[in-house]
Design an enzyme around this catalytic site. Sequence first.
Site, PDB file in Angstrom:
ATOM      1  N   HIS A  56       0.848  -1.190   0.000  1.00 24.26           N
ATOM      2  CA  HIS A  56       0.000   0.000   0.000  1.00 24.26           C
ATOM      3  C   HIS A  56       0.887   1.244   0.000  1.00 24.26           C
ATOM      4  O   HIS A  56       2.048   1.197   0.420  1.00 24.26           O
ATOM      5  CB  HIS A  56      -0.896   0.012   1.226  1.00 24.26           C
ATOM      6  N   GLU A  58       1.140   3.975   1.818  1.00 26.42           N
ATOM      7  CA  GLU A  58       1.760   4.400   3.071  1.00 26.42           C
ATOM      8  C   GLU A  58       2.891   3.461   3.476  1.00 26.42           C
ATOM      9  O   GLU A  58       3.950   3.919   3.917  1.00 26.42           O
ATOM     10  CB  GLU A  58       0.718   4.458   4.200  1.00 26.42           C
ATOM     11  N   CYS A  86      -5.935   2.662   5.686  1.00 27.61           N
ATOM     12  CA  CYS A  86      -6.635   1.418   5.998  1.00 27.61           C
ATOM     13  C   CYS A  86      -6.091   0.872   7.317  1.00 27.61           C
ATOM     14  O   CYS A  86      -5.092   1.386   7.844  1.00 27.61           O
ATOM     15  CB  CYS A  86      -6.428   0.400   4.865  1.00 27.61           C
ATOM     16  N   CYS A  89      -2.285  -0.011   7.132  1.00 28.10           N
ATOM     17  CA  CYS A  89      -1.438   1.175   7.043  1.00 28.10           C
ATOM     18  C   CYS A  89      -1.452   1.967   8.336  1.00 28.10           C
ATOM     19  O   CYS A  89      -0.421   2.493   8.750  1.00 28.10           O
ATOM     20  CB  CYS A  89      -1.868   2.039   5.863  1.00 28.10           C
TER      21      CYS A  89
END
Length: 159
Positions: A56, A58, A86, A89
């Site tokens: 992801h 991040e 999310c 993250c």
Amino acid sequence: MPGERERRFMQHAIALSRRGMENGDGGPFGAIVVRGEEIIGEGWNQVLSDTDPTAHAEVVAIRQACKKLGTFQLHDCEIYTSCEPCPMCLGAIYWARPQRVYYANTKEDAAAIDFDDSFIYREIEKDHIHKKIPLIAMPDKEALDVFTDWKDKGDRRLY
């Protein structure tokens, strides 16, 4: 209140989200790690291109920043992300310990385009055996011995 500096950095994170999406790397998410006026890590969702469910924006940005700084703590940094983090993250952000996180789109905005993490939040609250993916305890003395050895290790480095 976010000012021109913050808007400039957010625009960079948003541009990364578009670039990654248009390249087919993954969903429309971008993030940067900033220390002072310098971008020290940047990432965009690379789940598809890397065949990695943890890639992801991040997480990619945090990994890059930590590698560049030679540390696992980002205590003097800020994170700018194109969307509210999310659960995964958010966990990575708390482990990295930045000063603050700025985000553009909300988790509800993400859910509206089929990136809905609400089921994960519900799963966290369930008993392990009732989770969609059950977590099954297998206590083992050797595993506990490793923990004891860690606790007694004289040169351990806490994080």
